[in-house]
Design an enzyme around this catalytic site. Structure first.
Site, PDB file in Angstrom:
ATOM      1  N   GLY A   8       0.824  -1.211   0.000  1.00  0.00           N
ATOM      2  CA  GLY A   8       0.000   0.000   0.000  1.00  0.00           C
ATOM      3  C   GLY A   8       0.858   1.261   0.000  1.00  0.00           C
ATOM      4  CE1 TYR A  45      -9.265  -0.878  14.496  1.00  0.00           C
ATOM      5  CE2 TYR A  45      -9.797   1.448  14.721  1.00  0.00           C
ATOM      6  CZ  TYR A  45      -9.569   0.333  13.922  1.00  0.00           C
ATOM      7  OH  TYR A  45      -9.676   0.431  12.560  1.00  0.00           O
ATOM      8  N   PRO A  68      -0.852   4.079  15.124  1.00  0.00           N
ATOM      9  CG  PRO A  68      -0.656   4.412  12.827  1.00  0.00           C
ATOM     10  CD  PRO A  68      -0.997   3.363  13.836  1.00  0.00           C
TER      11      PRO A  68
HETATM   12  C1  HXC Z   1     -20.750  -1.892   4.589  1.00  0.00           C
HETATM   13  C2  HXC Z   1     -19.388  -2.380   2.806  1.00  0.00           C
HETATM   14  C3  HXC Z   1     -18.883  -1.058   2.790  1.00  0.00           C
HETATM   15  C4  HXC Z   1     -19.409  -0.158   3.759  1.00  0.00           C
HETATM   16  C5  HXC Z   1     -17.932  -2.180   1.205  1.00  0.00           C
HETATM   17  N1  HXC Z   1     -18.767  -3.016   1.804  1.00  0.00           N
HETATM   18  N2  HXC Z   1     -17.967  -0.971   1.788  1.00  0.00           N
HETATM   19  N3  HXC Z   1     -20.314  -2.795   3.686  1.00  0.00           N
HETATM   20  N4  HXC Z   1     -20.330  -0.621   4.628  1.00  0.00           N
HETATM   21  N5  HXC Z   1     -18.980   1.102   3.816  1.00  0.00           N
HETATM   22  C6  HXC Z   1     -19.027  -4.394   1.443  1.00  0.00           C
HETATM   23  C7  HXC Z   1     -19.580  -4.496   0.015  1.00  0.00           C
HETATM   24  O1  HXC Z   1     -20.959  -4.244  -0.024  1.00  0.00           O
HETATM   25  C8  HXC Z   1     -19.246  -5.957  -0.316  1.00  0.00           C
HETATM   26  O2  HXC Z   1     -20.160  -6.850   0.281  1.00  0.00           O
HETATM   27  C9  HXC Z   1     -17.917  -6.173   0.401  1.00  0.00           C
HETATM   28  O3  HXC Z   1     -17.821  -5.150   1.403  1.00  0.00           O
HETATM   29  C10 HXC Z   1     -16.738  -6.039  -0.528  1.00  0.00           C
HETATM   30  O4  HXC Z   1     -16.838  -4.772  -1.185  1.00  0.00           O
HETATM   31  P1  HXC Z   1     -16.066  -4.423  -2.527  1.00  0.00           P
HETATM   32  O5  HXC Z   1     -16.237  -2.988  -2.809  1.00  0.00           O
HETATM   33  O6  HXC Z   1     -16.416  -5.429  -3.584  1.00  0.00           O
HETATM   34  O7  HXC Z   1     -14.589  -4.780  -2.049  1.00  0.00           O
HETATM   35  P2  HXC Z   1     -13.195  -4.314  -2.558  1.00  0.00           P
HETATM   36  O8  HXC Z   1     -13.283  -3.662  -3.911  1.00  0.00           O
HETATM   37  O9  HXC Z   1     -12.325  -5.474  -2.386  1.00  0.00           O
HETATM   38  O10 HXC Z   1     -12.791  -3.146  -1.521  1.00  0.00           O
HETATM   39  C11 HXC Z   1     -12.364  -3.413  -0.209  1.00  0.00           C
HETATM   40  C12 HXC Z   1     -12.836  -2.335   0.759  1.00  0.00           C
HETATM   41  C13 HXC Z   1     -12.509  -0.910   0.209  1.00  0.00           C
HETATM   42  C14 HXC Z   1     -12.158  -2.600   2.097  1.00  0.00           C
HETATM   43  C15 HXC Z   1     -14.336  -2.428   0.920  1.00  0.00           C
HETATM   44  O11 HXC Z   1     -12.926   0.082   1.134  1.00  0.00           O
HETATM   45  C16 HXC Z   1     -11.052  -0.731  -0.098  1.00  0.00           C
HETATM   46  O12 HXC Z   1     -10.585  -1.072  -1.177  1.00  0.00           O
HETATM   47  N6  HXC Z   1     -10.274  -0.191   0.840  1.00  0.00           N
HETATM   48  C17 HXC Z   1      -8.811   0.032   0.672  1.00  0.00           C
HETATM   49  C18 HXC Z   1      -8.347   1.343   1.232  1.00  0.00           C
HETATM   50  C19 HXC Z   1      -8.823   1.636   2.629  1.00  0.00           C
HETATM   51  O13 HXC Z   1      -9.824   1.089   3.122  1.00  0.00           O
HETATM   52  N7  HXC Z   1      -8.144   2.568   3.261  1.00  0.00           N
HETATM   53  C20 HXC Z   1      -8.447   3.000   4.630  1.00  0.00           C
HETATM   54  C21 HXC Z   1      -7.481   2.433   5.565  1.00  0.00           C
HETATM   55  S1  HXC Z   1      -7.594   3.387   7.000  1.00  0.00           S
HETATM   56  P3  HXC Z   1     -21.446  -7.496  -0.506  1.00  0.00           P
HETATM   57  O14 HXC Z   1     -21.965  -8.502   0.453  1.00  0.00           O
HETATM   58  O15 HXC Z   1     -22.378  -6.342  -0.746  1.00  0.00           O
HETATM   59  O16 HXC Z   1     -20.910  -8.089  -1.773  1.00  0.00           O
HETATM   60  C22 HXC Z   1      -7.463   2.469   8.354  1.00  0.00           C
HETATM   61  C23 HXC Z   1      -7.433   3.339   9.597  1.00  0.00           C
HETATM   62  C24 HXC Z   1      -7.612   2.554  10.844  1.00  0.00           C
HETATM   63  O17 HXC Z   1      -7.383   1.304   8.332  1.00  0.00           O
HETATM   64  C25 HXC Z   1      -7.601   3.362  12.103  1.00  0.00           C
HETATM   65  C26 HXC Z   1      -8.107   4.754  12.072  1.00  0.00           C
HETATM   66  C27 HXC Z   1      -7.694   5.540  13.273  1.00  0.00           C
HETATM   67  P1  NAP Z   2      -4.792   4.462   2.418  1.00  0.00           P
HETATM   68  O1  NAP Z   2      -4.116   5.626   1.785  1.00  0.00           O
HETATM   69  O2  NAP Z   2      -6.167   4.104   1.968  1.00  0.00           O
HETATM   70  O3  NAP Z   2      -3.820   3.208   2.241  1.00  0.00           O
HETATM   71  C1  NAP Z   2      -4.220   1.922   2.018  1.00  0.00           C
HETATM   72  C2  NAP Z   2      -3.325   1.349   0.942  1.00  0.00           C
HETATM   73  O4  NAP Z   2      -3.481  -0.069   0.933  1.00  0.00           O
HETATM   74  C3  NAP Z   2      -3.643   1.844  -0.459  1.00  0.00           C
HETATM   75  O5  NAP Z   2      -2.464   2.239  -1.104  1.00  0.00           O
HETATM   76  C4  NAP Z   2      -4.238   0.635  -1.144  1.00  0.00           C
HETATM   77  O6  NAP Z   2      -3.904   0.625  -2.532  1.00  0.00           O
HETATM   78  C5  NAP Z   2      -3.552  -0.506  -0.401  1.00  0.00           C
HETATM   79  N1  NAP Z   2      -4.343  -1.725  -0.447  1.00  0.00           N
HETATM   80  C6  NAP Z   2      -5.635  -1.885  -0.058  1.00  0.00           C
HETATM   81  N2  NAP Z   2      -6.036  -3.126  -0.303  1.00  0.00           N
HETATM   82  C7  NAP Z   2      -4.979  -3.777  -0.830  1.00  0.00           C
HETATM   83  C8  NAP Z   2      -4.770  -5.094  -1.291  1.00  0.00           C
HETATM   84  N3  NAP Z   2      -5.747  -6.000  -1.243  1.00  0.00           N
HETATM   85  N4  NAP Z   2      -3.561  -5.439  -1.783  1.00  0.00           N
HETATM   86  C9  NAP Z   2      -2.568  -4.509  -1.831  1.00  0.00           C
HETATM   87  N5  NAP Z   2      -2.693  -3.254  -1.421  1.00  0.00           N
HETATM   88  C10 NAP Z   2      -3.892  -2.890  -0.921  1.00  0.00           C
HETATM   89  O7  NAP Z   2      -4.890   4.624   4.000  1.00  0.00           O
HETATM   90  P2  NAP Z   2      -3.848   5.119   5.119  1.00  0.00           P
HETATM   91  O8  NAP Z   2      -4.616   5.984   6.024  1.00  0.00           O
HETATM   92  O9  NAP Z   2      -2.595   5.604   4.511  1.00  0.00           O
HETATM   93  O10 NAP Z   2      -3.547   3.768   5.897  1.00  0.00           O
HETATM   94  C11 NAP Z   2      -2.269   3.166   5.906  1.00  0.00           C
HETATM   95  C12 NAP Z   2      -2.140   2.256   7.118  1.00  0.00           C
HETATM   96  O11 NAP Z   2      -2.197   3.037   8.314  1.00  0.00           O
HETATM   97  C13 NAP Z   2      -3.231   1.223   7.244  1.00  0.00           C
HETATM   98  O12 NAP Z   2      -2.681   0.010   7.748  1.00  0.00           O
HETATM   99  C14 NAP Z   2      -4.159   1.810   8.263  1.00  0.00           C
HETATM  100  O13 NAP Z   2      -4.938   0.844   8.925  1.00  0.00           O
HETATM  101  C15 NAP Z   2      -3.151   2.469   9.175  1.00  0.00           C
HETATM  102  N6  NAP Z   2      -3.714   3.504  10.045  1.00  0.00           N
HETATM  103  C16 NAP Z   2      -4.052   4.699   9.505  1.00  0.00           C
HETATM  104  C17 NAP Z   2      -4.537   5.693  10.346  1.00  0.00           C
HETATM  105  C18 NAP Z   2      -4.869   7.053   9.830  1.00  0.00           C
HETATM  106  O14 NAP Z   2      -5.308   7.897  10.611  1.00  0.00           O
HETATM  107  N7  NAP Z   2      -4.672   7.334   8.545  1.00  0.00           N
HETATM  108  C19 NAP Z   2      -4.699   5.430  11.710  1.00  0.00           C
HETATM  109  C20 NAP Z   2      -4.357   4.193  12.203  1.00  0.00           C
HETATM  110  C21 NAP Z   2      -3.849   3.228  11.360  1.00  0.00           C
HETATM  111  P3  NAP Z   2      -4.898  -0.047  -3.632  1.00  0.00           P
HETATM  112  O15 NAP Z   2      -6.280   0.388  -3.271  1.00  0.00           O
HETATM  113  O16 NAP Z   2      -4.390   0.488  -4.935  1.00  0.00           O
HETATM  114  O17 NAP Z   2      -4.685  -1.512  -3.505  1.00  0.00           O
END
Ligand code: HXC
Ligand code: NAP
Length: 279
Positions: free
Chosen positions: A16, A148, A189
């Site tokens: 990522g 968490y 973080p």
């Molecule tokens: C409920 C949801 C949903 C939502 C997706 N789904 N979003 N359900 N609420 N908001 C459901 C869909 O309906 C589907 O189920 C299933 O999840 C898979 O969805 P897809 O869109 O097909 O999945 P995919 O394309 O693989 O995407 C994965 C993802 C997406 C996790 C849903 O958000 C993603 O690509 N995220 C990557 C980047 C990311 O999340 N970054 C944030 C990290 S921040 P059904 O049953 O309908 O088929 C982080 C911070 C932590 O982690 C701490 C903060 C302090």
């Molecule tokens: P982000 O920009 O959305 O980063 C997520 C990255 O993961 C994207 O580059 C995404 O790229 C990649 N990714 C997602 N699904 C993947 C898959 N299946 N295979 C390979 N790559 C995948 O979010 P961020 O805030 O920088 O988060 C980075 C990390 O910090 C995460 O572990 C998150 O839980 C942690 N974190 C963030 C915060 C915050 O405040 N931002 C707080 C606590 C922890 P693609 O979609 O192109 O795959």
């Protein structure tokens, strides 16, 4: 803050690494002399990030399109990386997350997050670890978790379960692999603004405002603060730190935990009026 060759000669894979915190850590690692491999699912995001990172720092950035949920794809990525030479560090940073009421989660929604965070981190770590151990190569793994992982959190159930699992992996392998030259640590973080997290976790301004200020320092983290911590933990200067999780959240989780922390709302006048009356 650091000597400019802190990470010189280290080849680091950031999952990522094309966006958000992964990108910011990558930029700092390059400034400190490392070379990078960044992976993610979207080739266009990786190509643009590699060009920007390389352009800004002059460092070497390779890209690998890989969905870390797919064990075979992770193995292929490791093969391709090692064909050019060994890695020295892995940063498990890729994540998926969103807010939802848990009783409304579908199985696919649960699996989407567990697949990326829990399984993906395990696949990447073991793919690298078996190569390091076979070759007797000293190495270091850093996983980006959250606070968490140990407090749990409502409305992000799959993420909380997955991050707790990654913390368990870190502590388990720190012991199992420490003697084989592989250190594992984690960073937890607090809020660090990124498009990926903010879009999915705090999609309205009023939610963002609460999220950004509910810590004693009343501010969010700066990416460079996290990138510097990550650089230190991967560096040889952290060579005796193994199995540790370092929290970087301005005191956010402790603020939520202390029983009397709610007294923060009292004013100076309140405190004066609460003093025992002189007899
Ligand atoms: C409920 C949801 C949903 C939502 C997706 N789904 N979003 N359900 N609420 N908001 C459901 C869909 O309906 C589907 O189920 C299933 O999840 C898979 O969805 P897809 O869109 O097909 O999945 P995919 O394309 O693989 O995407 C994965 C993802 C997406 C996790 C849903 O958000 C993603 O690509 N995220 C990557 C980047 C990311 O999340 N970054 C944030 C990290 S921040 P059904 O049953 O309908 O088929 C982080 C911070 C932590 O982690 C701490 C903060 C302090
Ligand atoms: P982000 O920009 O959305 O980063 C997520 C990255 O993961 C994207 O580059 C995404 O790229 C990649 N990714 C997602 N699904 C993947 C898959 N299946 N295979 C390979 N790559 C995948 O979010 P961020 O805030 O920088 O988060 C980075 C990390 O910090 C995460 O572990 C998150 O839980 C942690 N974190 C963030 C915060 C915050 O405040 N931002 C707080 C606590 C922890 P693609 O979609 O192109 O795959």
């Amino acid at each position: 803050m650091f000597q400019t060759d802190l990470l010189k000669g280290k080849r680091i894979l950031i999952t990522g690494g094309g966006t958000g915190l992964g990108f910011s850590m990558g930029r700092r690692f390059l400034e400190l002399g490392a070379s990078l491999v960044i992976c993610g699912r979207r080739p266009e995001v990786l190509t643009a990030a590699a060009a920007k990172l390389g352009g800004e720092t002059g460092g070497k950035v390779e890209t690998q399109v890989c969905d870390v949920r797919d064990a075979e794809a992770v193995e292929k990525m490791a093969e391709a990386i090692w064909a050019e030479g060994p890695l020295d560090c892995l940063v498990n940073n890729a994540a998926g997350n969103f807010i939802a009421r848990s009783e409304e989660l579908s199985p696919r929604a649960i699996d989407a997050v567990l697949g990326i965070v829990l399984r993906g981190s395990a696949y990447c770590t073991t793919a690298c670890g078996r190569r390091w151990i076979k070759a007797g190569h000293k190495a270091s793994v850093l996983s980006i978790i959250t606070t968490y992982a140990w407090t749990g959190s409502a409305y992000v159930l799959p993420s909380a379960m997955a991050k707790a699992g990654v913390l368990a992996m870190t502590r388990s392998l720190a012991v199992e692999w420490g003697g084989k030259g592989v250190r594992l640590n984690a960073i937890a973080p607090g809020p660090f603004p990124t498009a990926g997290a903010w879009e999915r976790l705090v999609p309205r301004p009023e939610l963002a405002q609460v999220f950004e200020s509910k810590n004693p320092l009343k501010r969010v983290g700066e990416h460079i603060e996290l990138a510097n911590l990550a650089s230190f933990l991967l560096s040889d200067f952290a060579g005796y730190i193994n199995g540790e999780v370092v929290t970087i959240d301005g005191g956010e989780w402790l603020q939520g935990a202390g029983q009397f922390n709610f007294l923060e709302r009292l004013t100076d006048a309140d405190w004066e009026s609460l003093k025992p009356k002189k007899k």
